[in-house]
Structure formats: structure tokens, C-alpha cells
Design a protein around this motif. Structure first.
Motif, PDB file in Angstrom:
ATOM      1  N   ASN A 163       2.245  13.718   8.436  1.00 36.46           N
ATOM      2  CA  ASN A 163       2.532  13.580   9.591  1.00 36.46           C
ATOM      3  C   ASN A 163       0.352  13.471   9.713  1.00 36.46           C
ATOM      4  OD1 ASN A 163       4.636  13.516  11.028  1.00 36.46           O
ATOM      5  ND2 ASN A 163       3.793  15.997  10.918  1.00 36.46           N
ATOM      6  N   ILE A 164      -0.267  12.879   8.947  1.00 35.07           N
ATOM      7  CA  ILE A 164      -1.690  13.025   8.883  1.00 35.07           C
ATOM      8  C   ILE A 164      -2.470  11.886   8.448  1.00 35.07           C
ATOM      9  CG2 ILE A 164      -3.432  14.144   6.869  1.00 35.07           C
ATOM     10  CD1 ILE A 164      -1.525  16.225   6.200  1.00 35.07           C
ATOM     11  N   ASP A 165      -3.832  11.331   9.397  1.00 31.59           N
ATOM     12  CA  ASP A 165      -4.288  10.418   9.402  1.00 31.59           C
ATOM     13  C   ASP A 165      -4.280  10.110   7.530  1.00 31.59           C
ATOM     14  OD1 ASP A 165      -7.292  10.322   8.499  1.00 31.59           O
ATOM     15  OD2 ASP A 165      -6.786  12.004  10.432  1.00 31.59           O
ATOM     16  N   THR A 166      -4.306   8.712   7.084  1.00 30.54           N
ATOM     17  CA  THR A 166      -4.983   7.788   6.429  1.00 30.54           C
ATOM     18  C   THR A 166      -6.205   8.007   5.315  1.00 30.54           C
ATOM     19  OG1 THR A 166      -3.574   6.085   7.007  1.00 30.54           O
ATOM     20  CG2 THR A 166      -5.369   5.852   4.691  1.00 30.54           C
ATOM     21  N   GLU A 167      -7.285   8.139   5.621  1.00 35.40           N
ATOM     22  CA  GLU A 167      -8.718   9.261   5.564  1.00 35.40           C
ATOM     23  C   GLU A 167      -8.283  10.732   4.692  1.00 35.40           C
ATOM     24  OE1 GLU A 167     -13.182   9.506   6.369  1.00 35.40           O
ATOM     25  OE2 GLU A 167     -12.053   8.589   7.501  1.00 35.40           O
ATOM     26  N   LEU A 168      -7.689  11.275   5.121  1.00 33.53           N
ATOM     27  CA  LEU A 168      -7.333  12.496   5.369  1.00 33.53           C
ATOM     28  C   LEU A 168      -6.645  12.569   4.544  1.00 33.53           C
ATOM     29  CD1 LEU A 168      -8.132  15.417   5.898  1.00 33.53           C
ATOM     30  CD2 LEU A 168      -6.653  16.055   7.462  1.00 33.53           C
ATOM     31  N   ARG A 169      -5.128  11.759   4.495  1.00 37.42           N
ATOM     32  CA  ARG A 169      -4.366  12.007   3.267  1.00 37.42           C
ATOM     33  C   ARG A 169      -4.510  11.924   2.556  1.00 37.42           C
ATOM     34  NH1 ARG A 169       0.878   9.940   5.216  1.00 37.42           N
ATOM     35  NH2 ARG A 169       2.703  10.151   3.887  1.00 37.42           N
ATOM     36  N   SER A 170      -5.652  10.636   1.827  1.00 32.93           N
ATOM     37  CA  SER A 170      -5.558  11.221   0.770  1.00 32.93           C
ATOM     38  C   SER A 170      -6.560  11.842  -0.362  1.00 32.93           C
ATOM     39  CB  SER A 170      -6.352   9.693   0.323  1.00 32.93           C
ATOM     40  OG  SER A 170      -6.906   9.529  -1.201  1.00 32.93           O
ATOM     41  N   HIS A 171      -7.225  12.939   0.478  1.00 32.96           N
ATOM     42  CA  HIS A 171      -8.258  14.293  -0.258  1.00 32.96           C
ATOM     43  C   HIS A 171      -6.879  15.001  -0.438  1.00 32.96           C
ATOM     44  CE1 HIS A 171     -10.874  17.484  -0.215  1.00 32.96           C
ATOM     45  NE2 HIS A 171     -10.560  17.872   0.965  1.00 32.96           N
ATOM     46  N   LEU A 172      -6.198  15.155   1.146  1.00 31.05           N
ATOM     47  CA  LEU A 172      -5.024  16.546   0.900  1.00 31.05           C
ATOM     48  C   LEU A 172      -4.026  16.672  -0.001  1.00 31.05           C
ATOM     49  CD1 LEU A 172      -4.346  17.678   4.372  1.00 31.05           C
ATOM     50  CD2 LEU A 172      -6.177  18.292   3.667  1.00 31.05           C
ATOM     51  N   ARG A 173      -3.733  15.153  -0.621  1.00 33.07           N
ATOM     52  CA  ARG A 173      -3.039  14.874  -1.438  1.00 33.07           C
ATOM     53  C   ARG A 173      -3.422  15.062  -2.923  1.00 33.07           C
ATOM     54  NH1 ARG A 173      -1.146   8.569  -1.027  1.00 33.07           N
ATOM     55  NH2 ARG A 173      -2.969   8.326  -1.465  1.00 33.07           N
ATOM     56  N   THR A 174      -4.877  14.514  -3.053  1.00 37.92           N
ATOM     57  CA  THR A 174      -5.806  15.114  -4.102  1.00 37.92           C
ATOM     58  C   THR A 174      -5.126  16.428  -3.903  1.00 37.92           C
ATOM     59  OG1 THR A 174      -7.107  13.331  -3.922  1.00 37.92           O
ATOM     60  CG2 THR A 174      -7.791  15.725  -5.596  1.00 37.92           C
ATOM     61  N   GLU A 175      -5.458  17.541  -3.119  1.00 38.66           N
ATOM     62  CA  GLU A 175      -5.700  18.804  -3.729  1.00 38.66           C
ATOM     63  C   GLU A 175      -4.473  19.569  -3.640  1.00 38.66           C
ATOM     64  OE1 GLU A 175      -7.532  20.876  -0.007  1.00 38.66           O
ATOM     65  OE2 GLU A 175      -9.415  20.745  -0.700  1.00 38.66           O
ATOM     66  N   LEU A 176      -3.319  18.737  -3.023  1.00 40.24           N
ATOM     67  CA  LEU A 176      -2.435  19.814  -2.995  1.00 40.24           C
ATOM     68  C   LEU A 176      -2.167  19.306  -4.340  1.00 40.24           C
ATOM     69  CD1 LEU A 176       0.735  20.695  -1.578  1.00 40.24           C
ATOM     70  CD2 LEU A 176       1.311  17.785  -1.432  1.00 40.24           C
ATOM     71  N   LYS A 177      -1.743  18.726  -5.296  1.00 41.09           N
ATOM     72  CA  LYS A 177      -1.446  18.036  -6.900  1.00 41.09           C
ATOM     73  C   LYS A 177      -2.297  19.591  -7.551  1.00 41.09           C
ATOM     74  CE  LYS A 177      -0.664  14.681 -10.677  1.00 41.09           C
ATOM     75  NZ  LYS A 177      -0.928  13.125 -10.568  1.00 41.09           N
ATOM     76  N   GLU A 178      -3.575  19.479  -7.367  1.00 35.43           N
ATOM     77  CA  GLU A 178      -4.642  19.962  -8.690  1.00 35.43           C
ATOM     78  C   GLU A 178      -4.071  21.266  -8.279  1.00 35.43           C
ATOM     79  OE1 GLU A 178      -8.429  19.726  -6.490  1.00 35.43           O
ATOM     80  OE2 GLU A 178      -8.630  17.904  -8.478  1.00 35.43           O
ATOM     81  N   MET A 179      -3.046  22.223  -6.582  1.00 36.19           N
ATOM     82  CA  MET A 179      -3.585  23.748  -6.295  1.00 36.19           C
ATOM     83  C   MET A 179      -1.528  23.815  -7.160  1.00 36.19           C
ATOM     84  SD  MET A 179      -5.041  24.797  -3.074  1.00 36.19           S
ATOM     85  CE  MET A 179      -4.318  23.096  -1.488  1.00 36.19           C
ATOM     86  N   ILE A 180      -1.075  22.794  -6.688  1.00 32.64           N
ATOM     87  CA  ILE A 180       0.064  23.190  -7.898  1.00 32.64           C
ATOM     88  C   ILE A 180      -0.143  23.331  -9.120  1.00 32.64           C
ATOM     89  CG2 ILE A 180       2.534  21.885  -7.958  1.00 32.64           C
ATOM     90  CD1 ILE A 180       2.277  21.123  -5.711  1.00 32.64           C
ATOM     91  N   LYS A 181      -0.425  22.329  -9.780  1.00 32.49           N
ATOM     92  CA  LYS A 181      -0.970  22.375 -11.703  1.00 32.49           C
ATOM     93  C   LYS A 181      -2.033  23.735 -11.673  1.00 32.49           C
ATOM     94  CE  LYS A 181       1.686  18.447 -12.466  1.00 32.49           C
ATOM     95  NZ  LYS A 181       2.442  19.276 -13.521  1.00 32.49           N
ATOM     96  N   ALA A 182      -3.061  23.993 -10.988  1.00 27.94           N
ATOM     97  CA  ALA A 182      -3.689  24.949 -11.217  1.00 27.94           C
ATOM     98  C   ALA A 182      -2.869  26.693 -10.933  1.00 27.94           C
ATOM     99  CB  ALA A 182      -4.327  25.575 -10.170  1.00 27.94           C
ATOM    100  N   PHE A 183      -1.264  26.553 -10.306  1.00 28.78           N
ATOM    101  CA  PHE A 183      -0.599  27.863  -9.996  1.00 28.78           C
ATOM    102  C   PHE A 183       0.330  27.428 -11.012  1.00 28.78           C
ATOM    103  CE2 PHE A 183      -2.469  28.544  -6.210  1.00 28.78           C
ATOM    104  CZ  PHE A 183      -2.633  30.290  -6.099  1.00 28.78           C
ATOM    105  N   ASN A 184       0.495  26.758 -11.932  1.00 28.58           N
ATOM    106  CA  ASN A 184       1.486  26.229 -12.920  1.00 28.58           C
ATOM    107  C   ASN A 184       2.883  26.293 -12.212  1.00 28.58           C
ATOM    108  OD1 ASN A 184       2.352  25.401 -15.330  1.00 28.58           O
ATOM    109  ND2 ASN A 184       3.313  27.410 -15.670  1.00 28.58           N
TER     110      ASN A 184
END
Length: 310
Positions: A163-184
Motif C-alpha cells: 500500500n506504499i507509493d512507488t518512490e517511498l516503496r524503494s526506500h522502505l524495501r532497502t530498509e526492510l532488507k537491511e534490518m532483517i539481515k542485521a537481526f539475522n
């Protein structure tokens, strides 16, 4: 690799219309990976996630999480006993509670554990605010923090970017992957969006009609689809012969091409042109970066990639 989730012969049929949502699914998810179920609306992917979480009861099969059976003919553990945490599309934050209270809601986490999660999710300094005072990205972090602080073995994400617009989606996608990997932490991600799946996933399972059709890395499923449905779902293809197909980026328009054709149509997509060419007996789609092509122009082309056969 240690398999943290194991699914065996999982089946679910909705009586209304006798619709099969899960058709004897066998699947395993490795510890620490981001595993994506990719499929169209109605494919069964969200019901699959809900069965892992304990929010939907299968008709048959077995589910194990962290070497513990959570569902079988004789077992059906409640969601809180499965060591899983769900992040829903709308994040399900409680508007009347502060950020720190949202994160620790239903948890026995200590103050030190809260401080650690706030630090790692970049929410330090936001803990006394309320959800409506945060950006979409910060709200996503709160939902993740709440899931992670409960020390779940697997994080289940039900289309959190849909439900997120295209511009913000790309940023949140990056953050999401970084956090998941950071917490292992292991994550099962559900989406209908191919771009999200390709960016986030270590492995992808393509689901259709209650069946898992193919499992592999993004490159494996894209370049070596197991059937015509998978090939079409992951990107455009052009039919060459009865059972032979090729992707548009694997046809090259060039002066030294082996074959001749005429350009019938050109569509500009920003980063490339989609060219429709007529070879005389078939129509082919070509992806090109050439700015100097025109409709009606005679061109030469060649194949420069692997053909797909089914």
C-alpha cells in the motif's frame, strides 16, 4: 544449512466452491534467509502464511518450526507458542499507545532489550511519540521492532509494501532488507510484486492455484523457469516455435544481425524501449536502448540469450 521451517504435504480446501488453497505443499526454509512466496491474488500465498502463523488451520499435513512440530493430525499449537511473529500490511500499530508501548505490547522484554531494539531499528528518540506522528518508514520499523523483541524464530511479512507509493516503496524495501539481515532473523515474505521479491529474497517460491510451481534464487527462476506459467509471470516472452520462447532482452537489433524484420511499434519505458518487430511470419518483442529506431524501419536482429523450452 539448518532448516528452520519444514512443511510436509500441507493441504487446505475452502468448502465454499471447493477451492484448493494449498495442494499438498512441501517446502523448507533455511535459517537466516529471506524466503518469498510470490504469486497473484488468489494463489493461496496469504493463506499459506496464516497456516504457518497458526491463524488458519490446515486440513492435512505437518508444519515444524525450529525442529518442533507446531501442526499435525495430533498437534495444533497456538500462534503465541509457535515462535513466529507477523507483520501485516497496515502494521497493526495501536494508535493510543506510545512507540515504546507498541513495541513491548504483549512482551516481557526488559528495559535493556527495548533500548537495544530501538537502537538497531533507528527508533531511538522516537519512543515517546505516537504512531500517527511517524513516517511510513518509521511505522514499518516499529512493526518490525515489535516482532523482533519477542524473539521469534521466523518473521512472517504479509505484503508490508503493497500500500506504499512507488518512490517511498524503494526506500522502505532497502530498509526492510537491511534490518532483517542485521537481526539475522529468518523471514517469510509474501508478495504479488516481482520487483519486491527479486530485491529482497534469497530464494523465491512461485505459487499458483494452491501449488508451489518452482523454488530457486531470483536468477534461477527467471532464467530457468520450469513451465510456461512461471516464464510468463516473471517477465515477457516471445514464442519462436511450438515450444520454444525467448525473452525480449535476449533479442538484439544490430547491423550484423542474422535475420531481417520491420519495426511495427515502439513504446518508451524510461530505461528502455520495447520494440515490436515483424519478421514476415511472426511478431517478436525486443528490449532496446537505441534512441534512433523508427516505426516502419527495416532492421536486422540476432538472438543473444538462452532460449526457453517447455
Amino acid at each position: 544449512m539448518n532448516e528452520i521451517v519444514q512443511v510436509k504435504n500441507l493441504q487446505k480446501i475452502f468448502c465454499k466452491g471447493n477451492i484448493c488453497i494449498a495442494n499438498k505443499i512441501n517446502l523448507s526454509i533455511n535459517e537466516g534467509e529471506i524466503f518469498t512466496i510470490l504469486g497473484k491474488s488468489g494463489s493461496g500465498k496469504t493463506t499459506f502464511l496464516r497456516m504457518i502463523a497458526g491463524l488458519e488451520t490446515p486440513d492435512d499435513g505437518e508444519i515444524s518450526v525450529d525442529n518442533k512440530t507446531v501442526f499435525s493430525k495430533n498437534t495444533n499449537l497456538s500462534p503465541k507458542d509457535r515462535k513466529v511473529a507477523v507483520v501485516f500490511q497496515n502494521y497493526a500499530l495501536l494508535p493510543h499507545l506510545s512507540i515504546s508501548s507498541n513495541i513491548t505490547f504483549g512482551s516481557k522484554a526488559s528495559k535493556d532489550e527495548l533500548e537495544d531494539v530501538l537502537e538497531k531499528t533507528k527508533l531511538k528518540g522516537q519512543e515517546n511519540k505516537f504512531p500517527h506522528e511517524l513516517s511510513g518508514g518509521q511505522q514499518q520499523r516499529v512493526a518490525l521492532a515489535r516482532a523482533i523483541i519477542n524473539k521469534a524464530k521466523i518473521l512472517l511479512l504479509d505484503e508490508p509494501l503493497s500500500n506504499i507509493d512507488t518512490e517511498l516503496r524503494s526506500h522502505l524495501r532497502t530498509e526492510l532488507k537491511e534490518m532483517i539481515k542485521a537481526f539475522n532473523i529468518t523471514a517469510l515474505f509474501i508478495t504479488h510484486d516481482k520487483e519486491d521479491a527479486f530485491y529482497l529474497s534469497d530464494r523465491i517460491a512461485i505459487m499458483h492455484g494452491g501449488n508451489i510451481l518452482q523454488v530457486g534464487t531470483a536468477k534461477e527462476v527467471y532464467h530457468h523457469p520450469k513451465d510456461l506459467y512461471c516464464a510468463n509471470f516473471l517477465g515477457k516472452i516471445t514464442q519462436l516455435e511450438d515450444n520454444t520462447f525467448i525473452r525480449p532482452e535476449h533479442i538484439e537489433i544490430c547491423p550484423n544481425g542474422q535475420f531481417e524484420a520491420v519495426i511495427e511499434n515502439i513504446v518508451f519505458y524510461g530505461s528502455f524501449y520495447e520494440i515490436t518487430i515483424n519478421t514476415g511470419n511472426k511478431i517478436l518483442l525486443v528490449h532496446s536502448y537505441n534512441d534512433h529506431l523508427e516505426i516502419g524501419q527495416k532492421i536486422k536482429y540476432k538472438f543473444n540469450g538462452e532460449l526457453l523450452s517447455f
